[in-house]
Write an enzyme that holds these catalytic residues in place. Sequence first.
Site, PDB file in Angstrom:
ATOM      1  N   ALA B  34      69.615  92.668  73.337  1.00 12.44           N
ATOM      2  CA  ALA B  34      70.317  91.848  72.341  1.00 12.44           C
ATOM      3  C   ALA B  34      70.252  90.371  72.704  1.00 12.44           C
ATOM      4  CB  ALA B  34      71.776  92.281  72.254  1.00 12.44           C
ATOM      5  N   ASP B  35      70.146  89.511  71.699  1.00 14.62           N
ATOM      6  CA  ASP B  35      70.303  88.076  71.946  1.00 14.62           C
ATOM      7  C   ASP B  35      71.701  87.657  71.487  1.00 14.62           C
ATOM      8  OD1 ASP B  35      70.259  87.767  69.181  1.00 14.62           O
ATOM      9  OD2 ASP B  35      68.221  86.991  69.114  1.00 14.62           O
ATOM     10  N   SER B  36      72.007  86.359  71.642  1.00 10.01           N
ATOM     11  CA  SER B  36      73.393  85.933  71.382  1.00 10.01           C
ATOM     12  C   SER B  36      73.783  86.117  69.918  1.00 10.01           C
ATOM     13  CB  SER B  36      73.579  84.479  71.816  1.00 10.01           C
ATOM     14  OG  SER B  36      72.628  83.661  71.169  1.00 10.01           O
TER      15      SER B  36
END
Lengths: 246, 78
Positions: B34-36
């Site tokens: 996951a990214d932010s």
Amino acid sequence: MDLAHKVALVTGASRGIGRAVALELARAGAAVAVNYTASEGPAREVVQEIERMGGKAIPVRFDVADPEAVARGVKEVEEALGAIDILVNNAGITRDGLLVRLKDEDWERVLSVNLRGAFLVTRAVLPGMMKRRYGRIINISSVVAFSGNPGQTNYAASKAGLVGFSRSLALEVARRGITVNVVAPGFIETDMTAALPEKAREALLSRVPMGRAGTPQEVAHAVVFLASDRASYITGTVLHVNGGLW
Amino acid sequence: MSVEEKVIKIIAEKLNVSEDQVKPEASFVDDLGADSLDLVELVMAMEEEFGMEISDEEAEKLRTVGDVLNFVRERVKE
């Protein structure tokens, strides 16, 4: 029809460039929400013109600088037309004056509508685009963001702000199928430029290499291109529509 | 569908991973990629699904699937 089954929201769409953008998006097949604040009559005329050409449109009244009104307005659009695929942040005002005499309220109102307004409307529309992994956001800047213009420090700051805003947002949402771009018009025939003193108009015109002012449609064509799937790999960029004026 | 099942389904959907990968010990960033912005989306989806508000401070502490499961269980109980 490039934009069939797409839904577009255009802020400040009752007059000038916004009006042309609404009409051209509709001509390309999009259902269009025509946002306005004060100009109800002209907004309704834009809607009627779209309906006459067999398109779908609604007028939607809200002040882009008012967060609650923005949330209500976006909801209204989504209920009437469906999820928003294309957002054109076009609403803009001028309160010109030399900086040394510029009033606080002239600074704040211009920044509030032109820059904060784009932020507020984008924030309200973005969650839906993120969910659907699709979106086209086009922010209308101005040549003065790049060239500067005496008497327009507030306007130029707001329009330059949109460039940094767009570039940063483009990076945030690039992996979500959402593109964010800027169109920077030069000297365009609108009510806004018609309000300029004759001398200032002539001086500006004399600086346009093409020797004429642009039309709102010429700006709208650039917006429709960026909204279409033909521009699918373009994000974070500025498309200048200025007849060579810098 | 139980609360746990709903949470796992949302995580799998938002992060585009299979439900088998969504184990309690899995870290969103290190294990599920996951990214932010994915994390923000996840929080927004939880808020919508369970009709609650999750503050930024609370959201920051949700690092693994287990963190979210515990958090939602606690909140839904209240």
